[in-house]
Design an enzyme around this catalytic site. Structure first.
Site, PDB file in Angstrom:
ATOM      1  N   GLU A  25     -10.054  -3.415  -7.401  1.00 13.38           N
ATOM      2  CA  GLU A  25     -10.920  -2.244  -7.177  1.00 13.38           C
ATOM      3  C   GLU A  25     -12.263  -2.398  -7.888  1.00 13.38           C
ATOM      4  O   GLU A  25     -13.264  -1.867  -7.443  1.00 13.38           O
ATOM      5  CB  GLU A  25     -10.230  -0.960  -7.665  1.00 13.38           C
ATOM      6  CG  GLU A  25      -9.258  -0.395  -6.648  1.00 13.38           C
ATOM      7  CD  GLU A  25      -8.854   1.060  -6.913  1.00 13.38           C
ATOM      8  OE1 GLU A  25      -9.136   1.590  -7.997  1.00 13.38           O
ATOM      9  OE2 GLU A  25      -8.227   1.650  -6.019  1.00 13.38           O
ATOM     10  N   HIS A  71      10.518 -20.608  -6.669  1.00 19.01           N
ATOM     11  CA  HIS A  71      11.388 -20.848  -5.510  1.00 19.01           C
ATOM     12  C   HIS A  71      10.913 -20.088  -4.282  1.00 19.01           C
ATOM     13  O   HIS A  71      11.659 -19.914  -3.331  1.00 19.01           O
ATOM     14  CB  HIS A  71      12.824 -20.462  -5.878  1.00 19.01           C
ATOM     15  CG  HIS A  71      13.315 -21.230  -7.070  1.00 19.01           C
ATOM     16  ND1 HIS A  71      13.977 -22.427  -6.959  1.00 19.01           N
ATOM     17  CD2 HIS A  71      13.164 -20.997  -8.400  1.00 19.01           C
ATOM     18  CE1 HIS A  71      14.251 -22.887  -8.179  1.00 19.01           C
ATOM     19  NE2 HIS A  71      13.764 -22.043  -9.065  1.00 19.01           N
ATOM     20  N   LYS A  92      -8.993   8.369   1.856  1.00 10.82           N
ATOM     21  CA  LYS A  92      -8.609   9.700   1.345  1.00 10.82           C
ATOM     22  C   LYS A  92      -9.100  10.791   2.286  1.00 10.82           C
ATOM     23  O   LYS A  92      -8.361  11.702   2.660  1.00 10.82           O
ATOM     24  CB  LYS A  92      -9.210   9.930  -0.053  1.00 10.82           C
ATOM     25  CG  LYS A  92      -8.643   9.026  -1.124  1.00 10.82           C
ATOM     26  CD  LYS A  92      -9.171   9.423  -2.497  1.00 10.82           C
ATOM     27  CE  LYS A  92      -8.656   8.498  -3.576  1.00 10.82           C
ATOM     28  NZ  LYS A  92      -9.164   8.796  -4.905  1.00 10.82           N
TER      29      LYS A  92
HETATM   30  O1  PA5 Z   1      -8.792   3.496 -10.420  1.00 18.60           O
HETATM   31  C1  PA5 Z   1      -8.960   4.510  -9.775  1.00 18.60           C
HETATM   32  O2  PA5 Z   1      -9.945   5.233  -9.949  1.00 18.60           O
HETATM   33  C2  PA5 Z   1      -7.942   4.962  -8.748  1.00 18.60           C
HETATM   34  O3  PA5 Z   1      -6.935   4.041  -8.572  1.00 18.60           O
HETATM   35  C3  PA5 Z   1      -7.326   6.286  -9.163  1.00 18.60           C
HETATM   36  O4  PA5 Z   1      -6.689   6.122 -10.407  1.00 18.60           O
HETATM   37  C4  PA5 Z   1      -6.344   6.800  -8.135  1.00 18.60           C
HETATM   38  O5  PA5 Z   1      -6.957   6.917  -6.895  1.00 18.60           O
HETATM   39  C5  PA5 Z   1      -5.792   8.162  -8.551  1.00 18.60           C
HETATM   40  O6  PA5 Z   1      -6.840   9.043  -8.798  1.00 18.60           O
HETATM   41  P1  PA5 Z   1      -6.641  10.371  -9.574  1.00 18.60           P
HETATM   42  O7  PA5 Z   1      -6.240  10.059 -10.982  1.00 18.60           O
HETATM   43  O8  PA5 Z   1      -7.974  11.052  -9.523  1.00 18.60           O
HETATM   44  O9  PA5 Z   1      -5.577  11.164  -8.887  1.00 18.60           O
END
Ligand code: PA5
Length: 476
Positions: free
Chosen positions: A295, A324, A438
């Site tokens: 990310e 394996h 989302k």
């Molecule tokens: O790293 C990130 O920002 C995302 O993976 C969020 O942690 C994830 O989408 C969950 O978001 P939130 O904590 O706002 O529910």
């Protein structure tokens, strides 16, 4: 042992070992040092200016105090702790639990010093139903920790709405108030609103901390503390690593070297980075890292707005299991991967291999040896085999897996990611591509109103339906 340091070993990524075509040469390393050095001092300055808030999490005494107070208040009446969250609001919790509690923690009361932990980072209906069937007569002894930084993540909201109804049906109007801890932004978001409305116990995620950089905040610390993990030692380990990764001498800074080597190999045809722990306890840290790396670095545009579509692909493997399953590909397939082994010197527990049967003298070489020796020899053998095929290998050496070394590892890879982001010249801390999924999910689930200026959820839902509708001509 608790105070010992993890180390990064990088010789087996160099040209001296795997040759000039695939290995990194001294002059390349020198050039990387020159490029990376100003970035370390830039990051140090940004950190002083408060721009990388995650860097200061290990020093947040107030958070630790609050987490400990809440743990003390709830622990005695909690037999099960259920975390509801996803992505950065779950992966760190899972990683800490796997790393620092015994394998049979949830199942064996003798190995468990604290509540069982269940982290639900998905909305799979049969999975959650099965769990709730088991839990339904234990709700009064269960604490639910709903974690959402934004407070508006659909999956977490839906899970929470299921649980909220269950608690009120089974335990009455105060069920939710008594059994739920909300971890969210101090001021904003729907979860904050719900928490205030229902007078839920709350933990704050400090502003400026992105989900994937939040494990050392209330997000990861509460479930860890509840489950008997020494959070002081975890944070001390992170502070220890902070000193090392702030060092402006390139060759003494493991995050700088790690980031620079990863960057180099990405630009030399190795666009896949495989994290390969030889330890069950470390396997979910590889999963946590996968999100952090993907990310943070997978971006369409660089910081000047050029279209670059850049980013190494993180892959997790597990030794010896994946010897394996994947090593055939890793050795003979394309030479497009950088391997990072995680190796443990001293395992907390060990087993001696028994004697060979009289009819199987060919197994005699194993008899009487320790399983830990076999485990580490398998890592050595795999690394050797990869090196024969000129595949670059790094190793993170853990003297032992404990809260102190895990704290170091987390901080090392967080700062490695920040430095790599600077090298790739991308915004490390956003995730714009995740947003569309989302918004699209909300549209398909019937949300009304606008998701953007002049763009309604309804029109988006229609567009998605027409694009994803099954065309029977292509159905075989
Ligand atoms: O790293 C990130 O920002 C995302 O993976 C969020 O942690 C994830 O989408 C969950 O978001 P939130 O904590 O706002 O529910």
């Amino acid at each position: 042992m608790a105070q010992s340091q993890i180390k990064l070993y990088y010789k087996n990524a160099t040209a001296d070992v795997i040759g000039h075509e695939h290995g990194i040469t001294n002059s390349q390393l020198k050039a990387l040092a020159e490029k990376t050095l100003p970035l370390i001092s830039q990051l140090n300055k940004e950190r002083k200016a408060g721009e990388t808030a995650y860097r200061d999490l290990p020093y947040n005494v107030k958070t630790v105090q609050k987490v400990k107070e809440l743990t003390a208040e709830l622990k005695d009446r909690c037999e099960n702790l259920v975390v509801l969250g996803i992505g950065g609001s779950a992966l760190g919790n899972i990683a800490l639990q796997t790393a620092l509690n015994p394998y049979m923690y949830n199942l064996d009361d003798a190995q468990r010093r604290a509540p069982r932990l269940f982290v639900f980072d998905n909305i799979d209906p049969p999975q959650l139903s099965s769990f709730l069937d088991w839990l339904s007569n234990k709700l009064d002894k269960t604490i639910f920790n709903v974690i959402s930084k934004s407070g508006r993540t659909t999956e977490t909201a839906a899970q929470f709405m299921v649980i909220r109804k269950l608690l009120s049906d089974k335990l009455g109007p105060d069920g939710c108030k008594n059994q739920v801890v909300a971890t969210t932004d101090p001021k904003q978001g729907v979860l904050r609103k719900i928490a205030a409305d229902a007078s839920l116990r709350c933990l704050e995620i400090p502003p400026g901390i992105g989900g994937r950089f939040s494990v050392l905040s209330t997000v990861g610390l509460f479930s860890a503390a509840m489950c008997g993990i020494n959070i002081d030692l975890l944070l001390e380990g992170a502070c220890d690593m902070d000193k090392r990764v702030s060092n402006e001498d390139f060759l003494k800074n493991p995050a700088a070297i790690n980031a620079a080597i990863n960057y180099h190999f990405y630009n030399h045809g190795k666009k896949i980075s495989v994290m390969f722990p030889y330890s069950f306890h470390l396997k979910d840290l590889a999963d946590w890292f996968r999100q952090l790396w993907a990310e943070s670095l997978g971006k369409a545009k660089d910081l000047t707005g050029n279209e670059v579509h850049i980013g190494p692909t993180p892959v997790k493997a597990l030794g010896t299991t994946d010897q394996h399953s994947q090593v055939q590909l890793y050795r003979e397939g394309p030479n497009d991967k950088l391997f990072t082994f995680l190796q443990v010197k001293n395992f907390k527990k060990d087993l001696k291999i028994g004697p060979a049967s009289a009819c199987a003298s060919e197994l005699g070489f194993l008899a009487g040896k320790k399983l830990s020796e076999l485990f580490n020899r398998e890592k050595q053998a795999t690394e050797f085999a990869l090196l024969q095929d000129k595949r670059p290998c790094l190793t993170i050496i853990f003297p032992e897996v404990n809260a102190y070394t895990v704290g170091q590892f987390i901080y090392l890879f967080e700062v490695t990611t920040s430095i790599a982001g600077e090298l790739f010249n991308v915004n490390t801390y956003n995730q714009p591509a995740v947003e569309l999924v989302k918004v699209a999910t909300s549209a398909l689930m019937g949300k009304s109103g606008y998701y953007k200026r002049k763009k309604t959820y309804k029109s988006l839902a229609n567009k998605i339906r027409s694009l994803t509708k099954i065309d029977r001509k292509f159905l075989v």
